[in-house]
Design an enzyme around this catalytic site. Sequence first.
Site, PDB file in Angstrom:
ATOM      1  N   SER A  33     111.621  32.520  66.580  1.00 41.43           N
ATOM      2  CA  SER A  33     112.709  32.424  67.563  1.00 41.43           C
ATOM      3  C   SER A  33     112.366  32.981  68.942  1.00 41.43           C
ATOM      4  CB  SER A  33     113.960  33.127  67.035  1.00 41.43           C
ATOM      5  OG  SER A  33     114.599  32.326  66.070  1.00 41.43           O
ATOM      6  N   LYS A  36     112.856  30.774  71.928  1.00 40.23           N
ATOM      7  CA  LYS A  36     114.100  30.640  72.686  1.00 40.23           C
ATOM      8  C   LYS A  36     114.022  31.264  74.080  1.00 40.23           C
ATOM      9  CE  LYS A  36     116.637  30.107  68.418  1.00 40.23           C
ATOM     10  NZ  LYS A  36     116.874  30.796  67.172  1.00 40.23           N
ATOM     11  N   SER A  88     120.693  34.328  68.239  1.00 37.85           N
ATOM     12  CA  SER A  88     119.554  33.467  67.922  1.00 37.85           C
ATOM     13  C   SER A  88     119.976  32.139  67.291  1.00 37.85           C
ATOM     14  CB  SER A  88     118.572  34.209  66.990  1.00 37.85           C
ATOM     15  OG  SER A  88     117.286  33.624  67.059  1.00 37.85           O
ATOM     16  N   LYS A 191     113.710  39.490  72.801  1.00 35.97           N
ATOM     17  CA  LYS A 191     114.019  38.542  71.725  1.00 35.97           C
ATOM     18  C   LYS A 191     113.222  38.841  70.467  1.00 35.97           C
ATOM     19  CE  LYS A 191     116.224  34.932  70.188  1.00 35.97           C
ATOM     20  NZ  LYS A 191     116.233  35.552  68.856  1.00 35.97           N
TER      21      LYS A 191
END
Length: 395
Positions: A33, A36, A88, A191
């Site tokens: 993720s 992202k 997320s 993140k």
Amino acid sequence: GAVATAAAADIVMEQSGYVLSAGNAHTRMGMASTTKIMTALLAIERLDPETVVTVPKEAVGIEGSSIYLTEGEQITVSDLLYGLMLESGNDAATALAIAAGGTVEDFVRLMNERAAELGLEDTHFSNPHGLSADDHYTTAYDLARLTCAALENETFAAIVSCKTKTISDGRRYLSNHNRLLRSYEGCIGVKSGFTSNAGQSFVGAAERDGLTLISVAMNCASTNDDEAKRTKFVDTVRLLDFGFSQYDAYDFTTLFDLATEGTLVTMVQEAHQDDPYAGQLTLNASQISGNWQNKMVYGDEAARTQAVQEFRQHLTVTIQPEVMAPVIGGQTLGSISYSDPEGNTMSGVLVASRGVEAMTFWYKLSHNTIFRVCVAVLAVILALFILLRIRITIV
């Protein structure tokens, strides 16, 4: 790298791109993720945050983490971005991709074009959310570089530093998965990520005294239990702690002393003949005030020298052109002012470090050229007068 971590690859980088420590930082790996980061950056660059998006069927029921969008739902780009970076949401990633690119495939093409623009030579995207795919990879180095660029965007920086957010008119409450926002001094993002193939990964960032560091820890653990999740945050703290330990915080006085070393000196005219420094007077900075944020300087000689040179460019020192004795200790004899592009402004005065007595009248008189000539002339006249008297007396 210089830091021992559980990660298969890690890096800590200053926002300018200077690498402080790296381990396997150029090895291609799955990014989960952390993908992202690019999705958010592109969506921010291409969409108005207040634009209302109608959630398409393709964005509903995506595997993995989700904010549980429903088909036909109306939601703003801003809310989707918070859902993307705090919770997320893979569904939020897909909805943003379609809104910004027309189709997921076209958006992925834009992601790869942006990666090329940023010089990310070991990065390739195949989706906007980070679910595992053979041709979806990056490196710790590229991920750090991407994050450096993304944090320059104020909207991105505001979103990733947000701990909690209520969206969808109060129907969705989001809590950022980044635990360090609540526990690590200066943490500003960014993140986390996990897939069974990519393992636990985390991109961190922290800012102290104007210095921003970015860390990446990839594949710290292969499972998704609490202990495995904890590992990536422990590794991130180690990386960032090491990074900050390589810098020294310089206050105004320290930089001022280094920049003016040996130059704050003036000569006092007509100083006392027995003055131990022959009239040489050192000046000290005093009454310093203003707005100052400490400068974080990398701890080697070259970096210190550069910091002092940059400081000197924004410093103005004025010393009174002619200083006459007597001088009183603490007497104002000059001024200093400082202003730089970061908004630091300082001012103060230069004062005498000691008192300097004036030359005595008789000493000054005895060393006056005109006085000496007059004395010499008088001496000659007197000598001639005496000789003349002697001669008259003999006659």
